[in-house]
Design a protein around this motif. Structure first.
Motif, PDB file in Angstrom:
ATOM      1  N   UNK A  38       0.808  -1.223   0.000  1.00  0.00           N
ATOM      2  CA  UNK A  38       0.000   0.000   0.000  1.00  0.00           C
ATOM      3  C   UNK A  38       0.844   1.278   0.000  1.00  0.00           C
ATOM      4  N   UNK A  39       1.797   1.419  -0.933  1.00  0.00           N
ATOM      5  CA  UNK A  39       2.531   2.694  -1.037  1.00  0.00           C
ATOM      6  C   UNK A  39       1.697   3.725  -1.796  1.00  0.00           C
ATOM      7  N   UNK A  40       1.894   5.010  -1.499  1.00  0.00           N
ATOM      8  CA  UNK A  40       1.269   6.037  -2.322  1.00  0.00           C
ATOM      9  C   UNK A  40       2.163   6.311  -3.537  1.00  0.00           C
ATOM     10  N   UNK A  41       1.803   7.301  -4.341  1.00  0.00           N
ATOM     11  CA  UNK A  41       2.537   7.549  -5.585  1.00  0.00           C
ATOM     12  C   UNK A  41       3.991   7.916  -5.322  1.00  0.00           C
ATOM     13  N   UNK A  42       4.226   8.818  -4.360  1.00  0.00           N
ATOM     14  CA  UNK A  42       5.599   9.237  -4.063  1.00  0.00           C
ATOM     15  C   UNK A  42       6.443   8.066  -3.593  1.00  0.00           C
ATOM     16  N   UNK A  43       5.859   7.170  -2.815  1.00  0.00           N
ATOM     17  CA  UNK A  43       6.594   6.011  -2.315  1.00  0.00           C
ATOM     18  C   UNK A  43       6.807   4.978  -3.412  1.00  0.00           C
ATOM     19  N   UNK A  44       5.833   4.797  -4.273  1.00  0.00           N
ATOM     20  CA  UNK A  44       5.993   3.838  -5.369  1.00  0.00           C
ATOM     21  C   UNK A  44       7.107   4.259  -6.325  1.00  0.00           C
ATOM     22  N   UNK A  94      -1.704   1.886   5.069  1.00  0.00           N
ATOM     23  CA  UNK A  94      -1.318   2.782   3.976  1.00  0.00           C
ATOM     24  C   UNK A  94      -0.081   3.589   4.354  1.00  0.00           C
ATOM     25  N   UNK A  95       0.826   3.757   3.392  1.00  0.00           N
ATOM     26  CA  UNK A  95       2.074   4.472   3.645  1.00  0.00           C
ATOM     27  C   UNK A  95       2.265   5.539   2.584  1.00  0.00           C
ATOM     28  N   UNK A  96       2.800   6.674   3.027  1.00  0.00           N
ATOM     29  CA  UNK A  96       2.970   7.781   2.099  1.00  0.00           C
ATOM     30  C   UNK A  96       4.292   8.483   2.346  1.00  0.00           C
TER      31      UNK A  96
END
Length: 526
Positions: free
Chosen positions: A39-45, A77-79
């Motif tokens: 569950x990474x957000x866009x910046x983490x992905x 969720x992680x961001x």
């Protein structure tokens, strides 16, 4: 190449609460590439591109195979980009570029640039505090944010210039990193050396309460509010000085305690700007009346929670100017956090608690035009009675019942402008009175979870050894019997009476202090 799973530790922030995230990396026999799951957000992905490029630029390319990175717990969720350092180190360990023995015992925080340089992630101090509370003894951070992380006591801060420095520490090499000493000692010493501490510049920028002309009753009410951390409302016509009174309130509040300074600094750190020292003065927030409910109390999406104005003002003052202009639903959202001191944020995937221990100040005109019931101005009110009633009813009864002091502010007569024989007290003088009163309350409340009178629960005042005799509370009992106040209001009057007694140096309030507290709440004695 096929190796074991390598694990590095990092911290995920949900509001101001932290969770340990284990970054797992494994190499498999597939075409070169990288995938990040959990569950990474866009910046983490996008970290997979930063990590691949940064490790190559640093002269430590990853294995020429497929690397899978898992962020555990996978359901959280992680961001943000603060996981870059942990991802890069776990991937390098999986590629057999560095030993993995200590990767999971240190919290790694940092964003990678394409050339391997480490940058400060948002909320660095908050994440460092969370790492300490979660049991970590060391934290590795970018050198640019090292001074901020070093403000947190009881945790070793390893500052590294770049990815090569982080690898050097794990390999036991002496270059590229350094251990920073705890930087909070000098800050705390300065904060407690005197009431006029290193925060004098902040105080002078906020003005002085001596700037206020001809409002002695209002200044005394503000002093009572500051001493007990009571909520206060200011009602009066335009130009009476309501906003000036409210903005001077923080100048008579004492410096934050060490625990409050850490909490306020952690909240400020989430905003993104780096900190060079702990927040020592009580914060002040004054949102515009067009602010939404989320802007005031906080909220966010299923992957991120952002603090609102009431959290940013924690351990300080939340000032709502032109309070009836706020939507009623926004004002009513304050009712629960004013009682509990925190806000529960619930989303489908996230649940967290944000601190909200604030001192609320409301300012309002008596009607939309501002001149209702104002004999000290030639302007006539143009509002109908129904308009006036609807205007003030936007502040609901339950919210108004949580206000300890209700002050009517009138315009200053012109004759008082030339009255220089009675100099007004300065903020420093009143801050000294407030500090002494709070110290007296702290001694009385030493064995309780509270430190100021505004936090004390009513049953404790009414049922313990501090219960006041009936001959002193008779005016308050009569007001309760007539329905002039509710039981919550009864308790709040008692709290204010104890604060008045503390300011006067009395052991306990008498009938005079209780009567005065009832009048300040807007009650009557008839």
């Amino acid at each position: 190449m096929r190796g074991e799973v390598c694990r590095a530790a990092s911290i995920a922030l949900t509001g101001v609460e932290g969770t340990v995230v284990t970054v797992e990396a494994a190499v498999s026999q597939q075409l070169p590439g990288m995938a990040i799951i959990g569950l990474p957000d866009t910046a983490l992905a996008e970290a997979k591109l930063r990590v691949r490029t940064a490790t190559t630029q640093a002269g430590m390319p990853l294995a020429d195979r497929f690397i899978t990175v898992n962020l555990s717990p996978a359901a959280l969720p992680k961001q943000g980009s603060g996981f870059d350092l942990a991802i890069a180190l776990s991937a390098l360990a999986a590629s057999q570029r560095l030993p993995r023995e200590q990767l999971s015992s240190i919290a790694h925080l940092g964003e990678l640039s394409l050339d391997g340089e480490l940058r400060r992630p948002a909320g660095l101090l908050t994440a460092t505090v969370a790492a300490r509370e979660l049991g970590f003894r060391r934290v590795m951070v970018p050198e640019r944010g090292g001074a901020e992380a070093a403000l947190v006591p009881d945790i070793e801060v390893i500052a590294v210039r770049d990815l090569a420095g982080a690898v050097a520490w794990h390999r036991g090499e002496p270059e590229g990193w350094r251990v920073l000493p705890y930087a909070g000692e000098d800050t705390e010493a300065g904060a407690h050396s005197s009431s006029a501490s290193a925060s004098d510049d902040t105080l002078s920028a906020a003005g002085d309460i001596a700037d206020i002309v001809g409002q002695p009753d209002a200044i005394e009410a503000l002093t009572i509010a500051a001493a007990g951390r009571h909520h206060i409302s200011l009602l009066g016509p335009p130009g009476a000085g309501k906003t000036m009174l409210a903005t001077r309130l923080p100048t008579i509040l004492p410096d934050l305690t060490p625990d409050e300074a850490i909490a306020a600094s952690s909240i400020a750190s989430i905003g993104g700007a780096p900190l060079t020292g702990l927040v020592q003065r009580p914060p002040f927030e004054s949102p515009h009346h067009t602010a939404s409910k989320m802007a005031l109390i906080g909220g966010g999406s299923n992957s991120e929670v952002r603090p609102g104005a009431i959290t940013r003002a924690c351990h300080g003052v939340l000032f709502l100017d032109e309070a009836p202009e706020f939507p009623r639903s926004v004002l009513d959202a304050l009712r629960q956090p004013l009682e509990s001191g925190h806000i529960e944020i619930h989303r489908s995937r996230i649940r967290t608690s944000l601190p909200a221990r604030v001192q609320l100040v409301l300012a309002a005109n008596p009607c939309p035009c501002g001149y209702a019931g104002s004999p000290d101005t030639v302007a006539q009110c143009s509002c109908t009675p129904n308009v006036r009633i609807r205007y003030l009813q936007r502040i609901s009864g339950p919210l108004g019942d949580r206000i300890d002091l209700r002050l009517a502010v009138r315009r200053v007569p012109s004759v008082m402008l030339n009255d220089i024989e009675a100099p007004a007290p300065t903020s420093g003088e009143l801050r000294e009175r407030v500090t002494q009163a709070r110290a007296a309350a702290a001694v009385r409340l030493e064995d309780t979870p509270w430190t100021t009178n505004g936090e004390v629960k009513g049953p404790w005042l009414r049922t313990t050894q501090l219960r006041l005799p009936r001959k002193d509370t008779v005016v308050l009992d009569q007001a309760l019997g007539r329905g002039s106040i509710t039981l919550r209001g009864y308790d709040r009057v008692l709290r204010v009476a104890w604060t008045i007694a503390d300011l006067a140096g009395l052991d306990r309030p008498s009938r005079n202090e209780i009567s005065r507290a009832l009048v300040l709440r807007g009650g009557d004695l008839l």
